[in-house]
Write an enzyme that holds these catalytic residues in place. Structure first.
Site, mmCIF file in Angstrom:
data_model
loop_
_atom_site.group_PDB
_atom_site.id
_atom_site.type_symbol
_atom_site.label_atom_id
_atom_site.label_comp_id
_atom_site.label_asym_id
_atom_site.label_seq_id
_atom_site.Cartn_x
_atom_site.Cartn_y
_atom_site.Cartn_z
ATOM 1 C CG HIS A 32 22.378 23.505 56.365
ATOM 2 N ND1 HIS A 32 21.266 22.745 56.060
ATOM 3 C CD2 HIS A 32 21.951 24.471 57.209
ATOM 4 C CE1 HIS A 32 20.214 23.226 56.687
ATOM 5 N NE2 HIS A 32 20.612 24.272 57.405
ATOM 6 C CG HIS A 34 21.355 28.942 59.712
ATOM 7 N ND1 HIS A 34 20.432 29.520 58.859
ATOM 8 C CD2 HIS A 34 21.152 27.595 59.635
ATOM 9 C CE1 HIS A 34 19.699 28.563 58.298
ATOM 10 N NE2 HIS A 34 20.112 27.380 58.756
ATOM 11 C CG HIS A 212 16.497 25.703 55.349
ATOM 12 N ND1 HIS A 212 17.501 26.457 54.834
ATOM 13 C CD2 HIS A 212 16.884 25.382 56.621
ATOM 14 C CE1 HIS A 212 18.448 26.615 55.743
ATOM 15 N NE2 HIS A 212 18.099 25.972 56.848
ATOM 16 C CD GLU A 215 14.579 22.220 59.729
ATOM 17 O OE1 GLU A 215 14.210 23.233 59.100
ATOM 18 O OE2 GLU A 215 15.301 22.271 60.750
ATOM 19 C CG ASP A 293 20.570 23.763 60.896
ATOM 20 O OD1 ASP A 293 20.613 24.781 60.182
ATOM 21 O OD2 ASP A 293 19.499 23.207 61.229
ATOM 22 C CG ASP A 294 21.002 26.977 63.599
ATOM 23 O OD1 ASP A 294 21.290 28.095 63.121
ATOM 24 O OD2 ASP A 294 20.085 26.265 63.145
HETATM 25 N N1 ADE Z 1 17.275 29.077 60.707
HETATM 26 C C1 ADE Z 1 18.287 28.658 61.479
HETATM 27 N N2 ADE Z 1 18.251 27.331 61.602
HETATM 28 C C2 ADE Z 1 17.181 26.894 60.886
HETATM 29 C C3 ADE Z 1 16.626 25.629 60.616
HETATM 30 N N3 ADE Z 1 17.132 24.503 61.109
HETATM 31 N N4 ADE Z 1 15.519 25.579 59.841
HETATM 32 C C4 ADE Z 1 14.994 26.685 59.342
HETATM 33 N N5 ADE Z 1 15.481 27.904 59.566
HETATM 34 C C5 ADE Z 1 16.568 28.014 60.326
HETATM 35 ZN ZN ZN Z 2 19.374 25.474 58.461
#
Ligand code: ADE
Ligand code: ZN
Length: 358
Positions: A32, A34, A212, A215, A293-294
């Site tokens: 996971h 992006h 997703h 969350e 994630d990011d």
């Molecule tokens: N796009 C990038 N990060 C995300 C996240 N945590 N939740 C939903 N969309 C995303």
């Molecule tokens: Zn994500």
């Protein structure tokens, strides 16, 4: 692939320091992440310079200071704007290659990366720009590091399903470069069922499906992602605990959850890392994995997530660390024989001879 057996009993004897060391140095999969979320501020400025663009922030520090999010939407606003510096094939290559280099340092042996085509096609940047770039960065990572990867095309859930369907059709010219579809962006008010036809089309095409869910959105969205979209993994899923019957099902079916602890804290899903419910998810018997994630926005890559989590959760022990690492490999879309080879490698590192003396 179901778990091949319980963690060896000796693991409980490993010291915290040694566990942290093993977490960082063990082979692992990241499921996971992006790719647009791996854009570090330094690279943003370098790309802006190259593309003769001016950013809204005077320098790297000012941009980093802006990463103070209050919820998912406050992050997404900055994240989509930030992707504006990605213009050429070289830009996308540099982005993906930087991630692979960083992941290799974390002993990531396999990565499954999300990309958001609509973020780019909206700006007039087509698949012919980013898709070859992702493929060639992936090829180089395999050649240089032995790091394998897959790409997962995400639909933006705050857009229409028709747009998602059109994006999928457009992507088919690059079918060999991605293995599946996902669903991301603003979760609240955008239930999985909104994308039932797009995911049905993906299934017909033989694509893997993830989404997703849970969350910021309710547990019901996790259920819907499974039932309506046929999701094979749930990205995040931390709110599944609000529905006991759902948890029971996720445990019974061993549906992997790709949990992202630092992301959840930065986006205020939990007040701090000590409040994160990952230990509870593990204790419930869920197939939990840890991911970044990011990472450029949330302050840590996959090993940072693991190490920081264990530092503040004394109830997590060596057997949990082993389980998380092993789950990441098992829950990947890699071939079964490759997974078995990675697990053998993992077991080699976690042998009693290596750990008991500590
Ligand atoms: N796009 C990038 N990060 C995300 C996240 N945590 N939740 C939903 N969309 C995303
Ligand atoms: Zn994500």
């Amino acid at each position: 692939m179901r778990s091949q057996g319980p963690a060896p009993k000796h693991l409980g004897t490993i010291s915290m320091d040694r566990t942290a060391d093993l977490l960082a140095t063990s082979p692992k999969a990241e499921l996971h992440v992006h790719v647009e979320g791996t854009l570090e501020p330094e690279l943003s400025f370098a790309l802006a310079r190259r593309n003769k663009m001016k950013l809204l922030y005077p320098d790297v520090e000012a941009l980093r200071r802006a990463y103070a999010f209050t919820d998912l939407q406050s992050f997404l606003d900055l994240y989509y704007a930030g992707a504006g510096v990605l213009r050429t094939e070289e830009d996308f290559f540099d982005l993906a290659w930087a991630y692979f280099q960083r992941a290799a340092r974390d002993q990531v042996v396999h990565a499954e990366l999300f990309f958001d085509p609509q973020t780019h096609t909206d700006r007039g940047i087509g698949f012919e720009v980013f898709m070859p770039a992702f493929a060639s960065a992936a090829r180089r990572a395999r050649e240089e590091f032995g790091l394998t990867s897959e790409w997962i095309l995400c639909f933006l859930r705050d857009r229409s399903e028709d747009e998602a369907l059109a994006t999928l059709e457009e992507a088919l010219a690059y079918r060999e470069h991605f293995c599946g579809v996902g669903l991301d962006s603003a979760e609240r008010g955008n239930p999985p069922a909104k994308f039932s036809r797009a995911f049905a089309r993906a299934a017909d095409l033989g694509l893997r499906r993830v989404a997703h869910a849970g969350e910021e959105g309710p547990a019901a969205y996790v259920r819907e992602a499974l039932d309506v979209l046929g999701a094979e993994r749930i990205d995040h899923g931390v709110r599944a605990v609000e529905d006991a019957a759902l948890v029971e099902r996720l445990v019974r079916e061993q549906v992997p959850l790709t949990v992202c602890p630092l992301s959840n804290v930065r986006l205020c899903v939990f007040d701090d890392l000590a409040q994160h419910n990952l230990p509870r998810l593990l204790r419930a018997g869920l197939k939990v994995t840890v991911n970044s994630d990011d990472p450029a926005y949330f302050g840590g890559y996959v090993s940072d997530n693991l190490v920081q989590l264990f530092a503040v959760h004394p109830e997590l022990g060596a057997a949990d660390a082993y389980a998380l690492l092993r789950n990441s490999l098992e829950a990947s879309f890699a071939p079964e024989d490759t997974k078995s080879a990675w697990i053998a490698q993992l077991d080699q590192l976690w042998q009693p001879a290596d750990t008991l003396a500590l």
